[in-house]
Design an enzyme around this catalytic site. Structure first.
Site, PDB file in Angstrom:
ATOM      1  N   GLY B 147      -5.032 -16.584  -9.316  1.00 57.96           N
ATOM      2  CA  GLY B 147      -5.399 -16.813 -10.696  1.00 57.96           C
ATOM      3  C   GLY B 147      -4.485 -17.840 -11.340  1.00 57.96           C
ATOM      4  O   GLY B 147      -3.398 -18.121 -10.838  1.00 57.96           O
ATOM      5  N   CYS B 148      -4.923 -18.382 -12.448  1.00 54.05           N
ATOM      6  CA  CYS B 148      -4.152 -19.430 -13.123  1.00 54.05           C
ATOM      7  C   CYS B 148      -2.815 -18.886 -13.616  1.00 54.05           C
ATOM      8  O   CYS B 148      -1.758 -19.447 -13.320  1.00 54.05           O
ATOM      9  CB  CYS B 148      -4.955 -20.044 -14.252  1.00 54.05           C
ATOM     10  SG  CYS B 148      -5.670 -18.852 -15.412  1.00 54.05           S
ATOM     11  N   TYR B 149      -2.859 -17.791 -14.380  1.00 54.39           N
ATOM     12  CA  TYR B 149      -1.595 -17.227 -14.875  1.00 54.39           C
ATOM     13  C   TYR B 149      -0.680 -16.798 -13.733  1.00 54.39           C
ATOM     14  O   TYR B 149       0.516 -17.127 -13.740  1.00 54.39           O
ATOM     15  CB  TYR B 149      -1.867 -16.024 -15.785  1.00 54.39           C
ATOM     16  CG  TYR B 149      -2.438 -16.356 -17.138  1.00 54.39           C
ATOM     17  CD1 TYR B 149      -1.725 -17.109 -18.056  1.00 54.39           C
ATOM     18  CD2 TYR B 149      -3.692 -15.880 -17.524  1.00 54.39           C
ATOM     19  CE1 TYR B 149      -2.236 -17.389 -19.310  1.00 54.39           C
ATOM     20  CE2 TYR B 149      -4.212 -16.148 -18.787  1.00 54.39           C
ATOM     21  CZ  TYR B 149      -3.480 -16.909 -19.681  1.00 54.39           C
ATOM     22  OH  TYR B 149      -3.985 -17.174 -20.918  1.00 54.39           O
ATOM     23  N   THR B 151      -0.287 -17.929 -10.834  1.00 57.64           N
ATOM     24  CA  THR B 151       0.340 -19.092 -10.196  1.00 57.64           C
ATOM     25  C   THR B 151       1.565 -19.546 -10.976  1.00 57.64           C
ATOM     26  O   THR B 151       2.654 -19.741 -10.410  1.00 57.64           O
ATOM     27  CB  THR B 151      -0.682 -20.244 -10.080  1.00 57.64           C
ATOM     28  OG1 THR B 151      -1.758 -19.818  -9.254  1.00 57.64           O
ATOM     29  CG2 THR B 151      -0.042 -21.489  -9.489  1.00 57.64           C
TER      30      THR B 151
END
Lengths: 344, 344, 344, 344
Positions: B147-149, B151
């Site tokens: 996921g973006c967060y 990472t």
């Protein structure tokens, strides 16, 4: 009433003017400056054409002494040199800078890296967090108006600390502000092409509002603590949202947290306890003197997320200053401050 | 190489296309969709005129099986129904959604409120945090792209946890994202007039990236912990900045913290350890696959502020997916990903 | 190839670097400056860490003469003093400022209020509107790269004027630009809090691009005309959209207007004739070298609305400069310029 | 006074509420709706908590007839079905939509593509461009409040046309608006990630404000003309800036143009004639009822650039509606409208 403003050309000054224009008790406003004496104010700020078509006045004690109230909306290190000689000459004084906030002068020097104001004047000043210090403000002749971040943080966490619902020993405060907080002076960091579409952190562990928050926690709850506090820059003009994190006292429920906030502020017109998380955002208070607060218990971790939201230029500066003036002069707190939040 | 993309019409899909266009090993790209079959892609996205003038293809196993690699950039709950029947048919599979990330299916159900993918497929999937899982990614036929967060958070905190420099028992992570993270579907919360000039919090204590971060901490450091994690919406298109707070192990110095990060990533081209706080901002990575990380010890509190900065659509989605594809196919990690950050 | 850049610290310079990094024929880039010699470039621009970790070089003829091509991305009045002594020393020269654009030196003085470059050098320079001057550019040793506004305006209106489809005698051009066009120097007008959420007009009837557009119309269509041209500031970083208005020649149809544009640019990779009005917007070209053009006949008034859209920093500056370099060196025009528009 | 609002949940409605809250003659406000009857208004719009904590009321003639004034802030095609049965029942009616503006019903059908209001009601309506129609507004029982664009355009050009200082036969009007003009309904075009950082054109030659402007020119100057008018979308919330271009009558000077504007509006508190081009921008009027106008003669072309600037939601909608209400009720025009422009 006659109101004088020192530093009217800054954003805090402009906001004072925006609200005082509709304050029914203020009949005359004097705009004082150290550098552009004689300039017509609306020539410098054309959005005020037909509203404030008056010259900037020379900063002189005798002239200032004629006013009922004098606001200083100046960078730190300025009002500490102006207010001491005015403090017994008549006007109520309200300082929007940090010069009279810290009772510990050494702390001021450490965090502000400037010469502090004289000890006796600092002692005489009253910290103007209206909702928590109203009795003292009524009698004050010099008010140290709180910083923008401390206002958002303190209003949201003080009730929970005071009532021992959260553990203040590990308090993490992650604050975010619109760019108007940086003032009106252009710089690379506030240059549109570099500030827009970017989110950044600044003054890591070094913000001068840290000792102010710690002092206020001690003053209003008798608890000494050392906080972690960081500040971020949001690509928008106005608004502060401060997110605080703390362990909740064993057994405390979500309802107790909310009730504590609601009970504390039930008679305070400018603090709203928000029920729905979806309603927590800076556009809900934009342009107004409201502080919205919200709390949420995470039962998984037994930690609380506590949020305070203000317009940094209003409740975080000019609005709270006028609120304090109203208290000083025995007026209803809302006088001149009943502007509806913009939202859009 | 032939690459297929399921969900090309979403923002993750568009970013895959932006990078794959300049990937020297990818010769053909198939755009698959469930709803607008036959539509010329550049009619739907005119900015791609003359670049991707090709029709959307029907989502069918036999067609997909022809590709060397298939990316799924779809909402949660979609790839879990598509990838199981493809997993042994040839293409390397890379899923950008959350469907294969959580090894604990009950946890998936709790946080995503959807039916999980089949157990055996989830077990087979490899978590694609490239810098931490390269050996497994090389051999994977199904990658769960992070996921973006997670990472931004994991790349910045994992080295410090793994090396026992910070105490993971009270870890507060305050994350902020640009609005593109909400995808391309219009809503009141992403309506320009209400999203612009406002900063808000969302999914308080409820974000589905919480179990993903906790699982990864356990996976890569063997420490079980329960984090506090909140997410905020920033009025900008791209970018994530995650600020984490933790107590530092007694005696650990600023230098040790920085050295730990530098040492960990010295051979990793997409993680940069930032030395100056003034260089920490989302515009420094905008449009690129970089993750910038920064750490600062507060000696007053003995706590560390740890920051991870990425472009949510690149290192937080499409860029990392291509980085993983490169690893799977034995290509240099940077292939196709050497775009310079925009900055302005 | 070795490329030198004078003025690399400006936004035009940064964009040159963004594209040249992926230009397969350029092996070495020298960054020249007049003031910060020796500073590591990525210290000044941390987003370029690990990409351009090299010192700024001293601006000297002998050093510059070693390069195959030298770009000047400097304020007006600078390259006119640097390029004359370099013009026969080897490097192809490409000037991104206005110093060599106006053949009439008196006009330069009037509009730029600066001392013009030497007459013989100005005469030798070739106007670098690639799509209209390719033959001359191939042989040029000094290119005057067009201004940002003229590029958007000329590419959209020249075909219609040249083919006598519109009446150039009353040509109104209303142009709008993102704020990066103002460069990297902070000012009150580009201060975030005052520039954001505001739309304004500037340089009314006084923009130095007026004589450039008039000269180019004359040069490429043999028609002398006097235009009305105004420029506005849009609260966004990148992008120009220029809207031109003119009476259409009697009997000319919408189809003829579109066909004229399509025919003119059918072999030009960076000009796209847009069919749908809904596709006309600066985000369609953002970050790329495309110029999107659109025309619409209003049958009620028999007037045409003609639109040109570019990224001011790319096709309006650095991108077109590299496109010209490619032409000069016999490379395909697209070399190094095939970045996909960002869109979001 | 009691004021009813139909369509209070739209942006025009919210602005009416923002100003009426501080209107000293308005004691009660009823919020009417067709769909969410009974919903507490501040639950739907939490920024109005403690300000408008009242339920939405059912849209019924008998209920509406109790009010002194009823505003309709609804999409086109709605008030035409509500106001006819109310027009003789007591309340003054003010329509903020386009339903009663065009006297020619066929023109309404052509441009709005909706069924027009009944002929007799349209004839009875008075066009509410306050500064130009005050005598008729005083006696009107139904006011057609002008469109946002026509307000900015007409206030700036009417004096010059009426006094024959410009030639209206070739009038090009290039208008730009903030995104709030598109209303509160989410769409792809107003989705933050696609609307932000982009500037676009829309409704080319097709905007329904074209016939309104032409009709008003005829009504107030007795000149029939056909205008060219286009509208653009600016990535900001509020504000309209309309730039008009016309040939100046032979011999007319800059001074004559300015004097004409100044003379026309010398007794009108909400129109300001701006002297300095640098003061022309939408942030100068943001949040206020001002219309700033500016004119500049280009002696090179003998054409004038004429600019009108408003806040589209205030002078372009709710503010002018209240201004008209004040005129109808014999109150000073400024009543309730003296909010200072935000600027920042």
């Amino acid at each position: 009433m006659k109101a004088g403003i020192i530093g009217a050309t800054g954003y805090g000054g402009l906001e004072l003017l925006r609200f005082l224009h509709n304050h029914k008790e203020v009949e005359e406003i004097g705009l004082f400056t150290s550098s552009e004496v004689g300039t017509q104010f609306s020539d410098k700020f054309p959005h005020l054409t037909d509203i404030y078509d008056q010259p900037l006045l020379k900063l002189e004690d005798d002239a200032l002494a004629e006013y009922d109230v004098v606001f200083a909306s100046t960078p730190s290190g300025v009002s500490s040199t102006i207010f001491p000689s005015l403090v017994e000459r008549g006007p109520k004084l309200i300082d929007l800078s940090g010069d009279f906030r810290l009772k510990n002068l050494a702390s001021y020097e450490t965090w502000y890296k400037k010469t502090p104001a004289p000890q006796e004047i600092v002692e005489r000043s009253v910290y103007g967090l209206t909702e928590w210090n109203e009795r003292a403000i009524e009698k004050a002749d010099l008010i140290a108006n709180p910083g923008c971040y401390p206002t958002a943080v303190l209003l949201s966490i003080l009730p929970l600390i005071k009532n021992r619902l959260i553990d203040p020993s590990f308090l993490v405060i992650d604050a975010k502000s619109g760019i108007s907080g940086a003032g009106n002076k252009p710089s690379q960091a506030t240059h549109f092409s570099e500030a827009n579409e970017s989110f950044s952190i600044y003054k890591i562990n070094e913000h001068q509002h840290i000792p102010e928050i710690e002092q206020a926690i001690s003053m209003f709850t008798d608890i000494e603590t050392t906080i972690t506090f960081n500040t971020h820059l949001v690509p928008m003009i106005r608004g502060i949202l401060a997110t605080s994190y703390a362990q909740v006292t064993d057994g405390v429920t979500q309802k107790q947290l909310v009730d504590c906030l609601s009970e504390t502020y039930k008679n305070h017109p400018f603090v709203r306890v928000i029920q729905e998380a979806s309603a927590v955002g800076t556009n809900r208070v934009k342009g107004s003197n409201y502080c919205d607060i919200y709390v949420k218990l995470d039962e998984r971790t037994n930690r609380a997320t506590i949020i305070g939201v203000i317009d940094n230029l209003v409740k975080g500066a000019a609005g709270q200053a006028i609120q304090n003036m109203n208290v000083q002069f025995g007026l209803p707190q809302q006088t001149g401050l009943q502007l509806v939040p913009y939202f859009i």
